[in-house]
Motif scaffolding. Structure first.
Motif, PDB file in Angstrom:
ATOM      1  N   HIS A   1       0.836  -1.214   0.000  1.00 52.56           N
ATOM      2  CA  HIS A   1       0.000   0.000   0.000  1.00 52.56           C
ATOM      3  C   HIS A   1       0.864   1.255   0.000  1.00 52.56           C
ATOM      4  CE1 HIS A   1       0.516   0.969   4.296  1.00 52.56           C
ATOM      5  NE2 HIS A   1       0.271  -0.293   4.607  1.00 52.56           N
ATOM      6  N   HIS A   2       0.196   2.393  -0.055  1.00 52.83           N
ATOM      7  CA  HIS A   2       0.839   3.689  -0.260  1.00 52.83           C
ATOM      8  C   HIS A   2       1.240   4.386   1.029  1.00 52.83           C
ATOM      9  CE1 HIS A   2      -3.321   4.248   0.594  1.00 52.83           C
ATOM     10  NE2 HIS A   2      -3.223   5.555   0.651  1.00 52.83           N
ATOM     11  N   GLY A   3       0.813   3.888   2.157  1.00 51.52           N
ATOM     12  CA  GLY A   3       1.153   4.530   3.422  1.00 51.52           C
ATOM     13  C   GLY A   3       0.137   5.536   3.907  1.00 51.52           C
TER      14      GLY A   3
ATOM     15  N   ALA B   1       4.157  -4.020   2.770  1.00 52.60           N
ATOM     16  CA  ALA B   1       5.269  -3.440   2.015  1.00 52.60           C
ATOM     17  C   ALA B   1       4.739  -2.100   1.517  1.00 52.60           C
ATOM     18  CB  ALA B   1       5.673  -4.338   0.851  1.00 52.60           C
ATOM     19  N   VAL B   2       5.411  -1.014   1.859  1.00 52.91           N
ATOM     20  CA  VAL B   2       4.862   0.322   1.633  1.00 52.91           C
ATOM     21  C   VAL B   2       5.547   1.000   0.454  1.00 52.91           C
ATOM     22  CG1 VAL B   2       4.214   2.500   2.720  1.00 52.91           C
ATOM     23  CG2 VAL B   2       4.435   0.442   4.107  1.00 52.91           C
TER      24      VAL B   2
ATOM     25  N   VAL C   1       9.665  -0.864   3.673  1.00 56.07           N
ATOM     26  CA  VAL C   1       9.478   0.213   2.707  1.00 56.07           C
ATOM     27  C   VAL C   1      10.165  -0.178   1.411  1.00 56.07           C
ATOM     28  CG1 VAL C   1       9.832   2.658   2.218  1.00 56.07           C
ATOM     29  CG2 VAL C   1       9.410   1.905   4.561  1.00 56.07           C
ATOM     30  N   CYS C   2       9.424  -0.152   0.305  1.00 55.75           N
ATOM     31  CA  CYS C   2      10.005  -0.509  -0.995  1.00 55.75           C
ATOM     32  C   CYS C   2      11.086   0.514  -1.336  1.00 55.75           C
ATOM     33  CB  CYS C   2       8.922  -0.523  -2.073  1.00 55.75           C
ATOM     34  SG  CYS C   2       7.644  -1.762  -1.797  1.00 55.75           S
ATOM     35  N   PRO C   3      12.346   0.071  -1.533  1.00 54.10           N
ATOM     36  CA  PRO C   3      13.443   1.025  -1.733  1.00 54.10           C
ATOM     37  C   PRO C   3      13.460   1.650  -3.121  1.00 54.10           C
ATOM     38  CG  PRO C   3      14.257  -1.213  -1.881  1.00 54.10           C
ATOM     39  CD  PRO C   3      12.817  -1.321  -1.492  1.00 54.10           C
TER      40      PRO C   3
END
Length: 373
Positions: A274-276, A292-293, A315-317
């Protein structure tokens, strides 16, 4: 008791307030949701009575936003200049209706300021109702200064809230979070399309990037869905906004729905990409589902860091396919994320519930009603 609740035209801003609105209505109170008229159809869809407010072009627009890569500056602009300035277009309509109705209590979401102006103008007690992630200390004061002319136009001055409430455990907050009285986060969802059962013996990944329009969302959702497939998952995509469905079709193996009961959907998943957004983040946490954001804008980058620090999300890097695939695969195979998300869900359950929050609000509102008689 007459209660005015106000929200900007953003689903993720309003839904965290919805359980409180529902409980007040169930308790017999007269509750109106003041909002821009463009957002009134969604408020009705949730089952509440909106006060659609006429929207006019603001004579004093918000100052230009900093470049997107300046994330901290962009966040502060959004919460102290961008969202607060939106009130200029509809505050007059809200005040006109509220002055005739005379609310005993005004409840606002964290970056909605038309309701604050109305509370000050009418002398009604003000409560700020959070989304789950408290904004930094000092944001309210900076925001009020940015719209001082709006207060001047109705011959009033900014007044602070008598109470700030927020949801979720204090352990899942930023170090600079403003203080608040904390209650249980209880997710609220608007049911729509049924959630299909997950494929047997495959872990399910839900991909959603919220409900706010974003130019990159469609491509990112496809990349995330592809990455989740590569990780061997059963993939459910919830679009949330029509712009997510533009462009190339999703892979045939992916289930794509425009809207679902998000609580039921997340409870059926092993991981949420998701987007956070605060509402999405806390719905996942309340279900004990790790994430996983992939933040897109504004406070989402701060929220993503809070979730990562709490140990419940990765967090997706990067946004390229390989980076997403690596992040999603790692998150699916990291038991500590799931364990931490489950622990936060238990901590959330241990907090005072909606009934306690409503009891505190009613006490404030009733005191106001007695003073008015």
């Amino acid at each position: 008791m007459r209660v005015l609740v106000t929200t900007n035209a953003a689903v993720d801003h309003f839904l965290p307030l919805a359980p409180t609105v529902a409980a007040l209505v169930a308790d017999g109170h007269d509750v109106r949701v003041g909002c821009p008229e463009s957002f009134a159809p969604f408020v009705r869809r949730t089952g509440f009575d909106p006060w659609p407010c006429r929207e006019t072009a603001a004579s004093t627009p918000a100052p230009p936003a900093p470049p997107a890569e300046e994330r901290q500056a962009r966040l502060m602009w959004a919460v102290t200049r961008g969202w607060p300035a939106d009130c200029r277009g509809w505050v007059d309509s809200l005040l006109e209706q509220a002055a005739a109705w005379e609310p005993h209590l005004v409840i606002v979401e964290p970056v909605e300021h038309a309701g604050r102006v109305v509370a000050s103008a009418l002398g009604a007690p003000l409560v700020v109702h959070g989304w789950g992630f408290a904004l930094p200390v000092g944001v309210d004061e900076i925001a009020a200064e940015g719209i001082r002319d709006v207060y001047d136009a109705v011959s009033t001055t900014p007044s602070g809230p008598v109470l700030v409430v927020d949801m979720g455990p204090a352990s899942v907050q930023a170090a600079n979070a403003a203080p608040a009285r904390r209650y249980r986060y209880r997710p609220f969802s608007v049911p729509d399309q049924p959630v299909p059962p997950a494929e047997a013996e495959r872990r399910r990944v839900l991909v959603t990037l919220g409900t706010y329009a974003h130019a990159d969302a469609a491509a990112l959702m496809r990349a995330a869905a592809d990455a989740a497939l590569q990780a061997g998952a059963d993939v459910l995509v919830v679009a949330g906004h029509q712009d997510r469905l533009a462009g190339d079709p999703f892979p045939s193996e992916v289930v794509v729905l425009s809207w679902v009961d998000m609580v039921a959907a997340m409870q059926s998943c092993d991981l949420v990409v998701h987007h956070g957004g605060a509402g999405t983040s806390w719905t996942a946490l309340s279900c004990g589902t790790p994430a996983a954001v992939l933040p897109l804008a504004g406070e989402q980058f701060r929220n993503a860091q809070i979730l990562a620090t709490a140990g419940a999300a990765a967090v997706c890097p990067s946004r390229d396919h390989d980076g997403l695939a690596s992040a999603i695969t790692s998150a699916l195979n990291e038991p500590r994320l799931a364990a931490r998300a489950a622990a936060i869900a238990r901590d959330n359950q241990a907090l005072p519930d909606t009934a306690d929050r409503v009891g505190d609000l009613v006490s404030i509102g009733n005191s106001s009603a007695v003073e008015a008689t």
